[in-house]
Design a protein around this motif. Sequence first.
Motif, mmCIF file in Angstrom:
data_model
loop_
_atom_site.group_PDB
_atom_site.id
_atom_site.type_symbol
_atom_site.label_atom_id
_atom_site.label_comp_id
_atom_site.label_asym_id
_atom_site.label_seq_id
_atom_site.Cartn_x
_atom_site.Cartn_y
_atom_site.Cartn_z
ATOM 1 N N LEU B 90 -30.273 5.609 28.169
ATOM 2 C CA LEU B 90 -30.028 6.429 29.427
ATOM 3 C C LEU B 90 -30.626 5.908 30.510
ATOM 4 N N LEU B 91 -29.854 5.366 31.444
ATOM 5 C CA LEU B 91 -30.340 4.739 32.588
ATOM 6 C C LEU B 91 -30.335 5.407 33.872
ATOM 7 N N ASP B 92 -31.409 6.450 34.096
ATOM 8 C CA ASP B 92 -31.403 6.993 35.521
ATOM 9 C C ASP B 92 -32.400 6.291 36.152
ATOM 10 N N ASP B 93 -32.753 6.735 37.393
ATOM 11 C CA ASP B 93 -33.677 6.058 38.220
ATOM 12 C C ASP B 93 -35.100 5.885 37.694
ATOM 13 N N ILE B 94 -35.643 7.246 37.124
ATOM 14 C CA ILE B 94 -36.851 7.456 36.489
ATOM 15 C C ILE B 94 -36.956 6.271 35.395
ATOM 16 N N SER B 95 -35.982 6.060 34.443
ATOM 17 C CA SER B 95 -36.328 5.069 33.250
ATOM 18 C C SER B 95 -36.217 3.900 33.812
ATOM 19 N N SER B 96 -35.489 3.426 34.703
ATOM 20 C CA SER B 96 -35.164 2.044 35.306
ATOM 21 C C SER B 96 -36.638 2.071 35.918
ATOM 22 N N ILE B 97 -37.009 2.659 36.834
ATOM 23 C CA ILE B 97 -38.440 2.433 37.487
ATOM 24 C C ILE B 97 -39.468 2.047 36.209
ATOM 25 N N MET B 98 -39.413 3.047 35.223
ATOM 26 C CA MET B 98 -40.569 2.908 34.283
ATOM 27 C C MET B 98 -40.576 1.905 33.415
ATOM 28 N N ILE B 99 -39.095 1.201 33.391
ATOM 29 C CA ILE B 99 -39.167 0.146 32.625
ATOM 30 C C ILE B 99 -39.775 -1.086 33.164
ATOM 31 N N TRP B 497 -39.536 5.578 50.671
ATOM 32 C CA TRP B 497 -38.453 5.298 49.915
ATOM 33 C C TRP B 497 -38.309 5.997 48.435
ATOM 34 N N PHE B 498 -39.776 5.793 48.025
ATOM 35 C CA PHE B 498 -40.087 6.270 46.546
ATOM 36 C C PHE B 498 -39.746 7.585 46.360
ATOM 37 N N TYR B 499 -40.203 8.323 47.427
ATOM 38 C CA TYR B 499 -39.944 9.977 47.085
ATOM 39 C C TYR B 499 -38.477 10.251 47.231
ATOM 40 N N SER B 500 -38.067 10.047 48.558
ATOM 41 C CA SER B 500 -36.728 10.490 49.002
ATOM 42 C C SER B 500 -35.762 10.070 47.990
ATOM 43 N N ASP B 501 -35.736 8.710 47.831
ATOM 44 C CA ASP B 501 -34.424 8.238 47.110
ATOM 45 C C ASP B 501 -34.422 8.177 45.774
ATOM 46 N N TRP B 502 -35.729 7.671 45.198
ATOM 47 C CA TRP B 502 -35.600 7.292 43.569
ATOM 48 C C TRP B 502 -35.982 8.590 42.733
ATOM 49 N N ILE B 503 -37.108 9.242 43.080
ATOM 50 C CA ILE B 503 -37.391 10.188 42.039
ATOM 51 C C ILE B 503 -36.682 11.433 42.766
ATOM 52 N N GLU B 504 -35.783 12.034 41.865
ATOM 53 C CA GLU B 504 -35.250 13.396 42.144
ATOM 54 C C GLU B 504 -35.601 14.260 41.505
ATOM 55 N N THR B 505 -35.961 15.549 42.300
ATOM 56 C CA THR B 505 -36.446 16.699 41.122
ATOM 57 C C THR B 505 -35.146 17.114 40.346
ATOM 58 N N PRO B 506 -35.433 17.071 39.042
ATOM 59 C CA PRO B 506 -34.326 17.484 38.213
ATOM 60 C C PRO B 506 -33.823 18.937 38.344
ATOM 61 N N VAL B 507 -32.726 19.170 37.920
ATOM 62 C CA VAL B 507 -32.054 20.426 38.162
ATOM 63 C C VAL B 507 -32.811 21.057 36.894
ATOM 64 N N LEU B 508 -33.135 22.375 37.074
ATOM 65 C CA LEU B 508 -33.539 23.284 36.088
ATOM 66 C C LEU B 508 -32.558 23.743 35.267
ATOM 67 N N HIS B 509 -32.734 23.884 33.842
ATOM 68 C CA HIS B 509 -31.686 24.448 33.092
ATOM 69 C C HIS B 509 -32.154 25.745 32.451
ATOM 70 N N THR B 510 -33.337 26.251 32.551
ATOM 71 C CA THR B 510 -33.580 27.253 31.884
ATOM 72 C C THR B 510 -33.049 28.534 32.826
ATOM 73 N N PRO B 511 -32.895 29.601 31.979
ATOM 74 C CA PRO B 511 -32.176 30.912 32.708
ATOM 75 C C PRO B 511 -33.469 31.273 33.893
ATOM 76 N N GLU B 512 -32.662 31.681 34.542
ATOM 77 C CA GLU B 512 -33.552 32.247 36.068
ATOM 78 C C GLU B 512 -34.681 33.191 35.574
ATOM 79 N N SER B 513 -34.339 34.083 34.617
ATOM 80 C CA SER B 513 -35.386 34.893 34.360
ATOM 81 C C SER B 513 -36.617 34.481 33.909
ATOM 82 N N GLU B 514 -36.521 33.257 33.246
ATOM 83 C CA GLU B 514 -37.512 32.364 32.595
ATOM 84 C C GLU B 514 -38.241 31.594 33.580
ATOM 85 N N ARG B 515 -37.866 31.634 34.806
ATOM 86 C CA ARG B 515 -38.585 30.875 35.629
ATOM 87 C C ARG B 515 -39.642 31.440 36.461
ATOM 88 N N PHE B 516 -40.513 30.536 37.237
ATOM 89 C CA PHE B 516 -41.323 31.329 38.087
ATOM 90 C C PHE B 516 -40.542 31.583 39.117
#
Lengths: 103, 696
Positions: B90-99, B497-516
């Motif tokens: 899985l190559l997304d921005d995070i894993s590419s930067i990390m590698i 550029w680091f924050y804006s383009d490369w690291i995207e805050t991920p979509v949360l998948h948890t049910p909304e009742s279980e989130r803050f």
Amino acid sequence: MLEISLTHFLVVSSILFCLGIYGVVTRKNAVMVLMGIELILNASNINFIAFARYGNFGLQGQMVALFVIVLAAAEAAIALAIVLNVYKTFVNINVDELDTLRD
Amino acid sequence: MSESLLVKYSLFILFLPLLGFIVTLLLGKKVPKIFIFENLVMFVSLVLSGILLFVKLTSFADVAVTSEFIWIDFGNVPLIGSITITLGVLLDDISSIMIVIVMLISFLVHLFSVDYMKGDIRYNRYFAYLGLFTFSMAGIVITSNMLMMYIFWELVGISSYLLIGFWYEKKSASDAGKKAFIVNRIGDLGMLAGLLILFATYQTFTFQEIFVEIAKGNLPFNSGFWLTVTGILIFCGAIGKSAQFPLHVWLPDAMEGPTPVSALIHAATMVAAGVYLVVRIFGILTADAMLFIAAIGALSAFIPATIALTQNDIKKVLAYSTISQLGYMILALGVGAYKFAFFHLITHAFFKACLFLGSGSVIHAMHHEQDINNMGGLRKKMPITYATFLISALAISGIPLTSGFLSKDGILSGTFAFGSLTGHWLFPAVGFFVALLTAFYMFRLVILTFHGEPRNKEKYEHARESSFVMVLPLVVLAGLSFFLWYTPNPIDPEAGWFYSDWIETPVLHTPESERFDFMVEDAVSTEPGEHGVMYSQAYTNALHHVHGPAVILSLTVALLGILLAFLMYQWKKINPDKLAERFKPLYKFSLNKWYFDEFYDRTFVAGTLGLARFIAKFDLKVIDGIVDGSAAVTKAFSKFIGKFDNIVIDGLVNLSAYLSGFIGLLFRRLQTGKVQTYLVLVVFSLVILLFLFKSI
């Protein structure tokens, strides 16, 4: 007068047989033992003849008797030959001392 | 460049270090120069990963390139359905930067080690192990599913074990290796349990498929509680690997390994794997799980920071500071500051690797002296090491113009915003206090090592600046600790550029009742263009709101910490010994590392040993007793049988023999050998027979 019957013959042959047995058993000399055997054979001959005479058997009794006589002759010849050989080996013919069978 | 080519690149990056490991291991004894091959392979991997990152960010930005293949096909399993286990990339921005970061630091550490390890009897094997580690770490980074991550997770564990215990002739080193391995195992057990819950629920290990299922509302055992449990269990793996409280005890001991290893594995990459894991599963964490993670992170940031204040071993101080900084990252993830956590992971990797390699340079120059009480004044002898060390120390303390300032400030703002939104004000309080402590102990280290008068004249005289291959990595890493690589604005990381383009805050998948509450997306925040979208407008607002105060406050505490350090150790206005005397219980508590090792020795280790002893006793007494008892019973029985045999059976046999003998004795008389006797018998018998059969 007493008539001579089968019983008389049988008694005589019995006496003869007993004498033969006695001779065979008691004599120490092997030749004497052979003579006892001859007596036994002759006792049987008397029986054969007597039964042939008084029974209704035809000539069969006489026939067997003749056979027995021939047999006795042959037996005597062979037995004497054995005795001769025994004598050659053991230097006596005393049957009491011929007890190597035991070993 | 097509996607498949990108995947091929990543596989090359993954397997080249493995090739290096195998070749170096096999030829290590025959070809003394084989370590050059390993270094070359690492260089190629680094270049490839650079290309990979470039292509990924230019041509495939915002696209996750995945490639999977079926590893094991179980076919149709009764009651469950078809089960296949896939592996993939899985190559997304995070894993590419990390590698790239993994490869860069790994390559620099290889380079540094060429000189640092010179003359070691297992020189080539050392490089082989480094290759194995790099392979495993790359595997963790680019994997697309949890099973593969777990496999590589264990592989980094084993290479860490091999490298900590590299000088296994030393008992403390081999013990430290074992300790690291066993303590990690505890965390991994939790991770495995979490994986199994997920697999049992979804029949897949792939991140994406699990996320999709959870987003659809399919929860483990249909309850949010179990989703929380799963998140915490998987996080247990991170607690072990990232040396978080309460499993942090292995990391300081791991400093028994060669110093470049400490830089690579126990500062920059492997311990960051735990953070990376949480980054990967961030989308499925519930509010409760996040609170737990934040609490663990805060404790892990605070406790080691207090311990680091009083340690005298240069590497131990750095080790505790590493735990503390990892705690920061975990804390950041717990409070939802996802981007800042990953950003801190990267900046920390660079400056902490630089600090460790710098300490390695010092230790090398001082002929394996690690006690800072015997150092001092090295500034004049080792100017480049001093300069790079100072830059990294500034970065870790969070002084402007450095990368550390940007990321740390982000984390502190995150905790601040979290505090204002949820009322958990303890997290920002701990965060700022730890920032103060960090600045203090880092500058205590710098001053005691490089400033003042040399306290060990003899060693000082022999010390000299390290060679080129050792200094080059220091300079590169120190260079990467400046802000310019990440953002053009030295006080606002959001402008970069680091924050804006490369690291995207991920979509949360948890049910909304279980989130803050603040993590439930509202209409405004999902608008594109608003860079740095953080879940909801409320959170973004809070973050913006606290950013100003957070910057000022964090800068204040950092400067305060540095000032304190200078007052105590440079200008000697405050006597640290007297201070230690005054707060003796506290000082002792910190010096003895909160008695964690003693506590674990008394409880878990002693408990385990006690249990083992009890089981050994049980084994000796009961199990052996049963075996011995059965043996005794068998013995007695056989004795009885023997007696019976001897007496009864043999008796019968003997009796029959005796009877035969007796009868023989009776009848032997008849056997005279005389013919006449026999004849008499015959006649008698005949007479008797005649007499008997007369009547018939």
